[in-house]
Scaffold this motif. Structure first.
Motif, PDB file in Angstrom:
ATOM      1  N   ILE A  62       8.973  20.746   8.432  1.00 15.62           N
ATOM      2  CA  ILE A  62       9.081  20.607   6.977  1.00 15.62           C
ATOM      3  C   ILE A  62       9.419  19.151   6.655  1.00 15.62           C
ATOM      4  CG2 ILE A  62       9.763  23.001   6.540  1.00 15.62           C
ATOM      5  CD1 ILE A  62      12.681  21.947   6.244  1.00 15.62           C
ATOM      6  N   PHE A  63       9.124  18.736   5.434  1.00 16.38           N
ATOM      7  CA  PHE A  63       9.446  17.349   5.062  1.00 16.38           C
ATOM      8  C   PHE A  63       9.746  17.243   3.587  1.00 16.38           C
ATOM      9  CE2 PHE A  63       5.527  15.826   2.947  1.00 16.38           C
ATOM     10  CZ  PHE A  63       4.590  16.790   3.316  1.00 16.38           C
ATOM     11  N   GLU A  64      10.226  16.078   3.204  1.00 12.78           N
ATOM     12  CA  GLU A  64      10.471  15.740   1.800  1.00 12.78           C
ATOM     13  C   GLU A  64       9.915  14.354   1.528  1.00 12.78           C
ATOM     14  OE1 GLU A  64      11.302  16.844  -1.050  1.00 12.78           O
ATOM     15  OE2 GLU A  64      11.481  18.881  -0.290  1.00 12.78           O
ATOM     16  N   GLY A  65       9.811  14.020   0.258  1.00 10.76           N
ATOM     17  CA  GLY A  65       9.393  12.677  -0.136  1.00 10.76           C
ATOM     18  C   GLY A  65      10.177  12.279  -1.370  1.00 10.76           C
ATOM     19  N   LEU A  66      10.896  11.179  -1.289  1.00 17.47           N
ATOM     20  CA  LEU A  66      11.619  10.661  -2.459  1.00 17.47           C
ATOM     21  C   LEU A  66      11.664   9.145  -2.356  1.00 17.47           C
ATOM     22  CD1 LEU A  66      15.474  11.193  -2.162  1.00 17.47           C
ATOM     23  CD2 LEU A  66      13.935  11.664  -0.284  1.00 17.47           C
ATOM     24  N   CYS A 117       1.222  14.453 -11.365  1.00 16.69           N
ATOM     25  CA  CYS A 117       2.534  13.822 -11.189  1.00 16.69           C
ATOM     26  C   CYS A 117       3.138  14.204  -9.847  1.00 16.69           C
ATOM     27  CB  CYS A 117       3.459  14.201 -12.328  1.00 16.69           C
ATOM     28  SG  CYS A 117       3.843  15.939 -12.430  1.00 16.69           S
ATOM     29  N   GLY A 118       3.842  13.256  -9.280  1.00 19.60           N
ATOM     30  CA  GLY A 118       4.519  13.473  -8.000  1.00 19.60           C
ATOM     31  C   GLY A 118       5.251  12.198  -7.621  1.00 19.60           C
ATOM     32  N   THR A 119       6.098  12.291  -6.613  1.00 20.69           N
ATOM     33  CA  THR A 119       6.875  11.116  -6.203  1.00 20.69           C
ATOM     34  C   THR A 119       5.963   9.963  -5.828  1.00 20.69           C
ATOM     35  OG1 THR A 119       8.664  12.515  -5.470  1.00 20.69           O
ATOM     36  CG2 THR A 119       8.558  10.316  -4.494  1.00 20.69           C
ATOM     37  N   ALA A 120       4.976  10.236  -4.980  1.00 20.57           N
ATOM     38  CA  ALA A 120       4.100   9.165  -4.510  1.00 20.57           C
ATOM     39  C   ALA A 120       3.205   8.655  -5.635  1.00 20.57           C
ATOM     40  CB  ALA A 120       3.254   9.657  -3.343  1.00 20.57           C
ATOM     41  N   ALA A 121       2.649   9.576  -6.419  1.00 22.21           N
ATOM     42  CA  ALA A 121       1.660   9.200  -7.442  1.00 22.21           C
ATOM     43  C   ALA A 121       2.289   8.865  -8.787  1.00 22.21           C
ATOM     44  CB  ALA A 121       0.668  10.333  -7.621  1.00 22.21           C
ATOM     45  N   GLY A 149      -3.812  18.168  -4.032  1.00 24.23           N
ATOM     46  CA  GLY A 149      -3.359  18.171  -2.642  1.00 24.23           C
ATOM     47  C   GLY A 149      -1.920  17.681  -2.492  1.00 24.23           C
ATOM     48  N   GLY A 150      -1.498  16.756  -3.356  1.00 25.74           N
ATOM     49  CA  GLY A 150      -0.142  16.209  -3.240  1.00 25.74           C
ATOM     50  C   GLY A 150       0.508  15.900  -4.576  1.00 25.74           C
ATOM     51  N   MET A 151       0.122  16.625  -5.616  1.00 22.18           N
ATOM     52  CA  MET A 151       0.657  16.370  -6.962  1.00 22.18           C
ATOM     53  C   MET A 151       0.551  17.614  -7.824  1.00 22.18           C
ATOM     54  SD  MET A 151      -1.506  12.997  -7.173  1.00 22.18           S
ATOM     55  CE  MET A 151      -1.563  12.563  -5.455  1.00 22.18           C
ATOM     56  N   ALA A 202       6.545  25.897  -0.109  1.00 21.94           N
ATOM     57  CA  ALA A 202       7.346  25.141   0.866  1.00 21.94           C
ATOM     58  C   ALA A 202       6.640  23.826   1.164  1.00 21.94           C
ATOM     59  CB  ALA A 202       7.492  25.948   2.152  1.00 21.94           C
ATOM     60  N   LYS A 203       7.441  22.808   1.480  1.00 21.23           N
ATOM     61  CA  LYS A 203       6.836  21.522   1.809  1.00 21.23           C
ATOM     62  C   LYS A 203       6.775  21.449   3.337  1.00 21.23           C
ATOM     63  CE  LYS A 203       6.951  16.839  -0.092  1.00 21.23           C
ATOM     64  NZ  LYS A 203       5.546  16.761  -0.450  1.00 21.23           N
ATOM     65  N   CYS A 204       5.774  22.132   3.896  1.00 21.56           N
ATOM     66  CA  CYS A 204       5.623  22.168   5.351  1.00 21.56           C
ATOM     67  C   CYS A 204       4.312  21.487   5.735  1.00 21.56           C
ATOM     68  CB  CYS A 204       5.675  23.599   5.871  1.00 21.56           C
ATOM     69  SG  CYS A 204       4.437  24.708   5.203  1.00 21.56           S
ATOM     70  N   GLY A 235       0.847  -1.198   0.000  1.00 19.99           N
ATOM     71  CA  GLY A 235       0.000   0.000   0.000  1.00 19.99           C
ATOM     72  C   GLY A 235       0.875   1.237   0.000  1.00 19.99           C
ATOM     73  N   PHE A 236       0.423   2.296   0.658  1.00 25.35           N
ATOM     74  CA  PHE A 236       1.269   3.485   0.744  1.00 25.35           C
ATOM     75  C   PHE A 236       1.253   4.050   2.162  1.00 25.35           C
ATOM     76  CE2 PHE A 236       2.438   7.884   0.756  1.00 25.35           C
ATOM     77  CZ  PHE A 236       3.575   7.887  -0.044  1.00 25.35           C
ATOM     78  N   GLY A 237       2.449   4.134   2.758  1.00 28.68           N
ATOM     79  CA  GLY A 237       2.614   4.881   4.007  1.00 28.68           C
ATOM     80  C   GLY A 237       2.111   4.219   5.272  1.00 28.68           C
ATOM     81  N   ASN A 250       1.211   1.292  -4.892  1.00 29.48           N
ATOM     82  CA  ASN A 250       0.414   2.353  -5.507  1.00 29.48           C
ATOM     83  C   ASN A 250      -0.080   3.350  -4.482  1.00 29.48           C
ATOM     84  OD1 ASN A 250       0.437   1.810  -8.200  1.00 29.48           O
ATOM     85  ND2 ASN A 250      -1.244   0.326  -8.070  1.00 29.48           N
ATOM     86  N   TYR A 251      -0.038   4.649  -4.843  1.00 31.16           N
ATOM     87  CA  TYR A 251      -0.559   5.668  -3.933  1.00 31.16           C
ATOM     88  C   TYR A 251      -2.086   5.616  -3.906  1.00 31.16           C
ATOM     89  CZ  TYR A 251      -1.383  10.073  -1.605  1.00 31.16           C
ATOM     90  OH  TYR A 251      -1.819  11.023  -0.713  1.00 31.16           O
ATOM     91  N   PHE A 252      -2.695   5.445  -5.072  1.00 30.96           N
ATOM     92  CA  PHE A 252      -4.155   5.422  -5.126  1.00 30.96           C
ATOM     93  C   PHE A 252      -4.663   4.013  -4.889  1.00 30.96           C
ATOM     94  CE2 PHE A 252      -3.237   9.298  -7.552  1.00 30.96           C
ATOM     95  CZ  PHE A 252      -4.002  10.184  -6.807  1.00 30.96           C
ATOM     96  N   LEU A 286      11.058   1.940  -2.208  1.00 31.85           N
ATOM     97  CA  LEU A 286      11.187   2.289  -0.792  1.00 31.85           C
ATOM     98  C   LEU A 286      11.046   3.805  -0.700  1.00 31.85           C
ATOM     99  CD1 LEU A 286      11.706   1.113   2.040  1.00 31.85           C
ATOM    100  CD2 LEU A 286      14.137   1.556   1.688  1.00 31.85           C
ATOM    101  N   TYR A 287       9.939   4.261  -0.117  1.00 33.59           N
ATOM    102  CA  TYR A 287       9.649   5.691  -0.009  1.00 33.59           C
ATOM    103  C   TYR A 287      10.400   6.255   1.194  1.00 33.59           C
ATOM    104  CZ  TYR A 287       6.874   9.983   0.392  1.00 33.59           C
ATOM    105  OH  TYR A 287       6.459  11.301   0.462  1.00 33.59           O
ATOM    106  N   LEU A 288      11.136   7.340   0.975  1.00 34.04           N
ATOM    107  CA  LEU A 288      11.914   7.950   2.050  1.00 34.04           C
ATOM    108  C   LEU A 288      11.248   9.245   2.492  1.00 34.04           C
ATOM    109  CD1 LEU A 288      14.288   6.110   2.437  1.00 34.04           C
ATOM    110  CD2 LEU A 288      14.327   6.585  -0.007  1.00 34.04           C
ATOM    111  N   ARG A 289      11.161   9.423   3.769  1.00 29.41           N
ATOM    112  CA  ARG A 289      10.533  10.623   4.319  1.00 29.41           C
ATOM    113  C   ARG A 289      11.515  11.342   5.253  1.00 29.41           C
ATOM    114  NH1 ARG A 289       5.402  12.690   5.051  1.00 29.41           N
ATOM    115  NH2 ARG A 289       5.283  12.307   2.806  1.00 29.41           N
ATOM    116  N   PRO A 290      12.338  12.252   4.709  1.00 26.93           N
ATOM    117  CA  PRO A 290      13.168  13.104   5.565  1.00 26.93           C
ATOM    118  C   PRO A 290      12.298  14.230   6.113  1.00 26.93           C
ATOM    119  CG  PRO A 290      13.959  13.014   3.260  1.00 26.93           C
ATOM    120  CD  PRO A 290      12.570  12.488   3.284  1.00 26.93           C
TER     121      PRO A 290
END
Ligand code: PLP
Ligand code: COI
Length: 366
Positions: free
Chosen positions: A79-83, A310-314, A243-245, A204-206, A33-35, A177-179, A145-149
């Motif tokens: 703040i955060f990132e997603g890669l 488009c986005g890292t997760a999606a 919201g996230g893409m 900003a990614k806050c 799944g996701f997260g 899959n994100y969805f 492998l999703y990384l969350r700094p």
């Protein structure tokens, strides 16, 4: 806020007393799944005015002690990132454009009055975590492998000013899959709420941006849609992002349009990569403004042939249907379009090491 360079990246390693059992891990990796599931380890690095970045550790993923007065809990200094780390076709592991995430992280830090982190510290800590959690790659198609700094203000202080102590952490989560729906194209809801105003924190990614998006996203879900799309705050007319893409629009004359980075939109790394790939495909790519009325009109006339998020997760996800106060419209056939699929395939094949990396986007771990 000025940053103090880390004197040297000395990473202490704390032995894990009990990793997730192999059979439980295998079950997670078969349907991640996701997260929702997390790997065994995490990175933690502290910052103070006196010491700068210090006490970098790679240790077991575990709860973190936090004073109830910690500034993050009151004024949302976060703040955060997603890669993602990708399993390569040759069996290796690679990160996709981690230095771009490091640069965006520092821009977010500056906007939220937080200390910046040396890019090498950001990238090297992620590398160390992925290396420690190598057995956490999902064995499924599209898995990664999703990384969350992320960084939080840890100082116990209730006055409103930038905190003097912070913690940078990185956790990892096996991702599919994100969805959830796994539908060929997603459906989106045009929100009456706005996400970001001029001069605000939209670029900003806050965490605060995402907290404010939960009610509009909830409305979208309640109405049977997958995601929410936001219009600009000033005129409530120009399409900004989900919201996230980020969003792209493809027209029948070979033009591809994405909303320009006005300061209220997150500068997506996937968005930026697609700008490059689409130009290489010979498309005319524009960054500009697109109104909700024009979107509806172009979908009806057939001038607009595809829309994708488009986005890292999606990754790259086709948008089939758009609904809002003024009714509903369908884009193209309502299903995935050819250009969307082609751009997705090109991006994914670079991320998986199937196509040579001619852009310097891939950081291999081995
Ligand atoms: N827009 C928002 C609001 C996001 O949260 C994300 C995800 O990170 C994106 C766009 C896409 O950014 P990226 O491609 O860097 O993941
Ligand atoms: C990402 O794509 O990395 C994001 O942060 C988006 C979020 C909705 C998961």
């Amino acid at each position: 806020m000025a940053s103090i360079a880390a004197p040297e990246f000395a990473l202490s390693r704390i032995e894990h007393p009990g990793r997730v059992a192999a059979d439980a891990r295998t079950a997670i990796l078969g349907n991640p799944g996701f997260g929702t599931s997390f790997s065994d380890h995490m990175i933690s690095i502290d910052w103070s005015e006196e010491k700068g970045w210090h006490d970098a550790t790679l240790g077991p993923r575990q709860p973190i002690p936090l004073d109830p007065a910690a500034a993050v809990l009151h004024y949302a200094q976060e703040i955060f990132e997603g890669l993602k780390a990708y399993r390569q076709v040759d069996g290796g592991i690679a990160l996709f454009r981690p230095e771009a995430n490091a640069a965006r992280f520092n821009k977010s830090a500056e906007r939220l009055a937080m200390p910046t982190l040396p890019e090498s510290l950001f990238v090297d800590s992620i590398r160390a975590l992925v290396d420690a959690d190598r057995d956490w790659f999902p064995a499924i198609e599209g898995g990664s492998l999703y990384l969350r700094p992320f960084m939080i203000a840890t100082e116990a202080f209730l006055g409103v000013r930038p905190a003097k102590h912070y913690k940078f952490l990185v956790i990892a989560s096996p991702a599919g899959n994100y969805f959830k729906s796994g539908a060929p194209a997603v459906s989106i809801w045009v929100s009456e709420y706005t996400r970001a105003a001029p001069g605000g924190t939209g670029a900003a990614k806050c965490g605060g941006n995402y907290a404010a998006s939960l009610v509009p996203q909830g409305e979208a879900i309640a109405r049977g849609h997958d995601q929410v799309v936001f219009l600009d705050a000033a005129e409530h007319k120009w399409v900004e992002e989900l919201g996230g893409m980020n969003l792209y629009f493809a027209f029948d004359d070979g033009t591809l349009l994405t909303p320009a980075l006005t300061g209220t939109i997150l500068p997506g790394i996937t968005r930026d990569s697609i700008l490059t790939l689409a130009r290489e495909e010979g498309l005319t790519v524009e960054e500009g403004r697109y109104s909700i009325d024009q979107w509806r009109e172009d979908a009806a006339s057939g001038r607009l042939v595809e829309t994708f998020a488009c986005g890292t997760a999606a990754v790259v996800t086709p948008v089939g249907k758009v609904s809002g106060r003024d009714g509903e419209f369908t884009i193209g056939s309502g299903g995935p379009g050819q250009l969307t699929q082609r751009l997705k395939d090109r991006l994914v094949s670079i991320q998986r090491g199937e196509t040579p990396d001619t852009h310097g986007w891939i950081t291999r771990l081995d």
